[in-house]
Write an enzyme that holds these catalytic residues in place. Structure first.
Site: not given
Length: 529
Positions: A59, A86-87, A173, A175, A231, A374
């Site tokens: 964040g 992180c945060y 991070h 990710e 979609d 998606k």
């Protein structure tokens, strides 16, 4: 409606991170189901979701700021494994009695992590490895019971853990792709620490969703606005498998689709899937409404308003319709600030679910994709048997080519743009297909995410066949992106650009020039209007 049921769920608490959605996606990449909740969710609210583990996102705030996001301290007493980034590491530290300091020198970008001692989270990763940092504050003293498991040149606590309480955290991070072994760390957390199973698969998801839809719909009828986009097409295919002819797909053709798309949509949903298909030919009505309209927002309002008029004109002719199915996906929910999502993020979208039901008309919603990203929707489409030209269809705005024609929309301009755009897509489809063949990845480093033609409201002088021309230019737009939030112009090879330009000028009457838009987003947008 609830999507695929699962006995395993990882909750991502969102502290306003730019990577919040990415964390959830990386967990799902490992075939474990994940959902995002706001960081201020109470421990009781979290436990009501029956999670198997919790991840605290990064964040932008400082943990000591007056309005800094907090976490319910009881989260760390639930007995669940918790992982912070992180945060997320910083809030874990200060909540449990550690301290966070403001470093003299921030770390932004690549950094070298040096492991220290044993680490369950970092197990199997190199002693020294590249990680991605983005911080100014950092943990300066770990809470009681924690050990430091990694450092960088400027960050003495780059990772920490308390294995006895199953609490783990990194300042970097894992990710993002810039941390090469980040997915290994997530895998360690999910499978070695949390003891989860990689059982969230497309086959199981579809079976569960079909069962849910059948239970909800029963003997009632369903109506679906089918645009031909990814979609709505996936929803149509899913509803077809679940309830067959109980679903009516209404395809409103406003005449603003790309070349041959209406025919392709009708062929797929009349020959491949067992649904009632209604093709509404509204081209002439739209042409009259748009005649002389130049302002882009007015175009959007006209097209959107008329769409619902056309749709409900069909809906009110049908008997026994109780449900309206639509293709809302998880990022739509997150970005609208609705439901159990990242409550600290700013509301970006608010258009979903705002359906202008006519007086006296209402249908209950079915949104089977409302917890899918998606790329997962595309995977569902493939598993359901949709052809690639729909599953990997280019992103396309609801108002269609009307907002890629600058100025008033006319039959002449539509014909020019449809033909030019078809050439752009044909050549760049082939370019992407070649890259896929070479790399095995649909989204490789050099592939193009979105590409199309724009027709500006100008003419320019040219020479064709020894004669002066005064014709229209076409602008080519091609970008690299993963989520449309940011984008960079695609560095296409000159021979590809040359072939596109040569074909358009030679094959599309009324065009004598092709220009290439080399602006990133920001400052530009992907679309021109």
């Amino acid at each position: 409606m609830a999507t695929a049921s699962t006995d395993q769920k990882v909750i991502v608490l969102d502290f306003g991170a730019q990577y919040g959605q990415l964390i959830a996606r990386r967990v799902r990449d490992l075939h474990v189901y994940s959902e995002i909740m706001p960081c201020d969710a109470s421990a009781e609210e979290i436990m009501a979701e029956h999670p198997s583990a919790i991840i605290l996102s990064g964040g932008p705030a400082s943990v000591y700021a007056e309005d800094a996001p907090k976490v319910d301290p009881k989260v760390f007493e639930l007995g669940l494994p918790v992982l912070g980034f992180c945060y997320g590491q910083q809030i874990m530290a200060v909540t449990l009695g550690g301290t966070v300091g403001h470093t003299e020198k921030g770390e932004y970008g690549h950094a070298t992590l040096t492991r220290k001692g044993e680490s369950r989270l970092l197990d199997g990763t190199p002693a020294e490895q590249q990680v991605w940092m983005s911080h100014r504050d950092a943990v300066s003293a770990v809470p009681e019971g924690f050990t430091v498991t990694g450092t960088t040149e400027t960050c003495p606590v780059a990772s920490m853990e308390c294995a006895s309480r199953n609490l783990y955290a990194t300042q970097f991070h894992p990710e993002v792709r810039h941390t090469p072994h980040g997915q290994d760390m997530l895998s360690n957390f999910l499978f070695k620490i949390c003891k989860l199973e990689p059982n969230w698969t497309m086959e199981g998801i579809i079976d569960s969703m079909v069962a849910d839809i059948r239970a909800k719909v029963g003997d009632d009828r369903v109506i679906l606005a089918l645009s031909g986009g990814v979609d709505s097409s996936v929803v149509a295919a899913l509803m077809s498998r679940a309830v067959g002819k109980q679903v009516t797909c209404v395809f409103v053709n406003h005449g603003l689709l790309r070349k041959n798309e209406p025919e392709q949509v009708e062929e797929v949903f009349t020959k491949q899937f067992d649904v009632d298909f209604v093709h509404v030919h509204a081209e002439e009505r739209y042409a009259k409404l748009l005649d002389g309209v130049t302002e882009p927002e007015q175009k959007r309002r006209i097209i959107g308003t008329q769409f619902w008029k056309e749709f409900f004109a069909v809906a009110q002719q049908l008997d026994g319709v109780k449900f309206l199915a639509q293709g809302t996906i998880y990022p739509d929910i997150i970005e609208s600030g609705a439901r159990k999502t990242g409550g600290k993020a700013s509301t970006i979208k608010s258009h979903h679910n705002l359906i202008p039901f006519p007086e006296g008309v209402h249908f209950d919603l079915i949104e089977p994709l409302d917890h899918f990203f998606k790329d997962e929707v595309r995977a569902l489409g493939t598993a359901l048997g949709l052809p690639d030209h729909i599953v990997y269809r280019q992103p396309f705005p609801g108002p269609g080519l009307a907002i890629r024609i600058i100025g008033a929309v006319t039959p002449e301009k539509l014909e020019i743009l449809k033909n030019a755009d078809a050439i752009v897509r044909e050549e760049l489809d082939a370019y992407n297909a070649k890259l896929f063949e070479e790399t095995g990845e649909r989204n490789s480093e050099h592939s193009v995410w979105q590409y199309f033609a724009v027709l500006p409201d100008i003419r320019s002088v040219g020479v064709m066949g020894d004669e002066r021309t005064y014709a229209r230019p076409i602008i080519l737009r091609a970008v690299e992106s993963s989520d449309a939030m940011t984008a960079d112009w695609a560095k296409l090879p000159y021979d590809v650009l040359g072939k596109i330009s040569g074909r358009i000028v030679a094959e599309v009457p009324g065009v004598n020039r092709v220009a290439y838009d080399i602006t990133s987003k920001p400052p530009a947008t992907i679309e021109w209007e």
